[in-house]
Every structure is written in C-alpha cells, then in structure tokens.
Design a protein around this motif. Structure first.
Motif, PDB file in Angstrom:
ATOM      1  N   THR A  30     -37.613  20.081 -37.759  1.00 56.23           N
ATOM      2  CA  THR A  30     -38.000  18.869 -38.366  1.00 56.23           C
ATOM      3  C   THR A  30     -39.001  18.059 -37.563  1.00 56.23           C
ATOM      4  O   THR A  30     -39.120  18.335 -36.253  1.00 56.23           O
ATOM      5  N   LYS A  32     -38.974  14.611 -37.031  1.00 55.97           N
ATOM      6  CA  LYS A  32     -38.309  13.485 -36.424  1.00 55.97           C
ATOM      7  C   LYS A  32     -36.558  14.014 -36.199  1.00 55.97           C
ATOM      8  O   LYS A  32     -36.504  14.934 -36.768  1.00 55.97           O
ATOM      9  N   GLU A  34     -33.238  14.625 -36.828  1.00 53.45           N
ATOM     10  CA  GLU A  34     -32.222  14.647 -37.887  1.00 53.45           C
ATOM     11  C   GLU A  34     -30.806  15.257 -37.559  1.00 53.45           C
ATOM     12  O   GLU A  34     -30.773  16.081 -36.786  1.00 53.45           O
ATOM     13  N   ARG A  56     -33.005   8.656 -49.946  1.00 57.57           N
ATOM     14  CA  ARG A  56     -33.796   9.374 -50.582  1.00 57.57           C
ATOM     15  C   ARG A  56     -33.132  10.836 -51.006  1.00 57.57           C
ATOM     16  O   ARG A  56     -32.639  11.471 -49.923  1.00 57.57           O
ATOM     17  N   LYS A  58     -33.854  14.548 -50.997  1.00 59.15           N
ATOM     18  CA  LYS A  58     -35.025  15.635 -50.511  1.00 59.15           C
ATOM     19  C   LYS A  58     -34.462  16.928 -50.704  1.00 59.15           C
ATOM     20  O   LYS A  58     -33.163  17.201 -50.863  1.00 59.15           O
ATOM     21  N   CYS A  71     -31.203  11.803 -47.554  1.00 52.33           N
ATOM     22  CA  CYS A  71     -31.714  11.359 -46.340  1.00 52.33           C
ATOM     23  C   CYS A  71     -31.810  10.043 -46.346  1.00 52.33           C
ATOM     24  O   CYS A  71     -32.312   9.108 -47.065  1.00 52.33           O
ATOM     25  N   GLU A  73     -33.329   7.348 -43.545  1.00 51.29           N
ATOM     26  CA  GLU A  73     -34.047   7.459 -42.286  1.00 51.29           C
ATOM     27  C   GLU A  73     -33.714   6.565 -41.167  1.00 51.29           C
ATOM     28  O   GLU A  73     -33.278   5.400 -41.403  1.00 51.29           O
ATOM     29  N   ASP A  74     -33.883   6.849 -39.656  1.00 54.24           N
ATOM     30  CA  ASP A  74     -33.582   6.089 -38.791  1.00 54.24           C
ATOM     31  C   ASP A  74     -32.141   5.289 -38.955  1.00 54.24           C
ATOM     32  O   ASP A  74     -32.141   4.264 -38.636  1.00 54.24           O
ATOM     33  N   SER A  75     -31.269   6.078 -39.225  1.00 56.08           N
ATOM     34  CA  SER A  75     -30.065   5.402 -39.778  1.00 56.08           C
ATOM     35  C   SER A  75     -28.621   5.873 -38.897  1.00 56.08           C
ATOM     36  O   SER A  75     -27.519   5.182 -39.044  1.00 56.08           O
ATOM     37  N   SER A  91     -31.509   8.784 -35.180  1.00 63.08           N
ATOM     38  CA  SER A  91     -31.831   9.954 -35.940  1.00 63.08           C
ATOM     39  C   SER A  91     -31.817   9.483 -37.507  1.00 63.08           C
ATOM     40  O   SER A  91     -31.162   8.683 -38.055  1.00 63.08           O
ATOM     41  N   ASN A  92     -32.426  10.446 -38.384  1.00 67.58           N
ATOM     42  CA  ASN A  92     -32.462  10.335 -39.597  1.00 67.58           C
ATOM     43  C   ASN A  92     -30.946  10.926 -40.048  1.00 67.58           C
ATOM     44  O   ASN A  92     -30.540  12.069 -39.379  1.00 67.58           O
ATOM     45  N   VAL A  94     -28.768  13.086 -42.672  1.00 74.29           N
ATOM     46  CA  VAL A  94     -28.969  13.699 -43.957  1.00 74.29           C
ATOM     47  C   VAL A  94     -27.409  14.277 -44.370  1.00 74.29           C
ATOM     48  O   VAL A  94     -26.689  14.797 -43.635  1.00 74.29           O
TER      49      VAL A  94
END
Length: 141
Positions: A30, A32, A34, A56, A58, A71, A73-75, A91-92, A94
C-alpha cells in the motif's frame, strides 16, 4: 510461521479500543499504512455495520482474485507494545467480510518501525532496537 505482533487498535471515530494480534504482511502493498480488520473486530470498534461518514468501497487484488472491502481513511491508531518498547501510527482501516485476522500492510509495518528479522522463526524488532521479540499467537475473529 507468520510474524504477528500485539496491537492496540483505537478507532479515531468512536474512541473504542481492542487489543489483539496482527499479522505483518509485507506482501500487502500500500502507499499509506493500512490495517485490515475482520467484520467481528470492526463491530467491536463500532464501525460496522453502520460505516462512518467517508467510508468507501474499494476493490483489492488478493491471491484468490479481486475482493470488495470497505476503506475508512486515517481512522485507526495502531499501537504496538513489546515489553518496554512501543511504536504507533495512524492508518487507514479496511473492513473485510472474509478475512479472519488483522493484517498490517507493508506501509504500516514501516510506519511502526518494525523489522522482520526471521519470518520462519517469527522474530522481529523495532528499527532502533537490537532486542528481538517473538511472534504472537494468531487470533481469529
């Protein structure tokens, strides 16, 4: 043997925390950091089944073919603690409906300053340390 570390995962949306083992998966590439979570763990963090705003859908390429995941993001904050040493990163998150354990991507491994020393023996260390740590036992959700 895979290399697993003990992580505390904290949702930045809900504030909920869970401690579990995470598999270091350098083949999960990745841009970023994850962190893949099984649905049951996402429920514990209260980010499933009602996804937070900004989530989102993906498509991820896997060994078994493309898979749909969710996903955010940044959560999630990932904290790795081993004895008196620790590291953390954002991190993201997922969410996978088929995965059974937590997976950390290559970018997450790097952001956490983790070096896999011996994949066969399950040994790892933090980049700025000479102290080797053994792998955690897998935890399936």
């Amino acid at each position: 043997m895979g290399v697993r570390v003990r992580v505390k995962l904290r949702s930045l949306q809900t504030g909920r925390e869970v401690t579990t083992a995470a598999l270091l998966n350098a083949g999960y590439e990745t841009e970023k950091p994850e962190c893949i979570l099984p649905v049951r763990l996402a429920e514990e963090l209260e980010v499933w089944p009602k996804l937070p705003k900004g989530a989102r859908v993906k498509s991820y390429d896997t060994a078994g073919g493309p898979v749909k995941m969710y996903c955010i993001e940044d959560s999630v904050e990932i904290i790795v603690v081993a004895g008196d040493e620790s590291s953390k990163c954002t991190s993201n998150l997922v969410i996978s409906e088929i995965e059974r354990e937590v997976l950390l991507s290559d970018a997450a491994i790097e952001a956490l300053n983790i070096i896999i020393d011996s994949p066969l023996k399950g040994l790892w260390k933090f980049r700025d340390s000479s102290k080797l740590h053994g792998s955690e036992k897998p935890e399936y959700w």
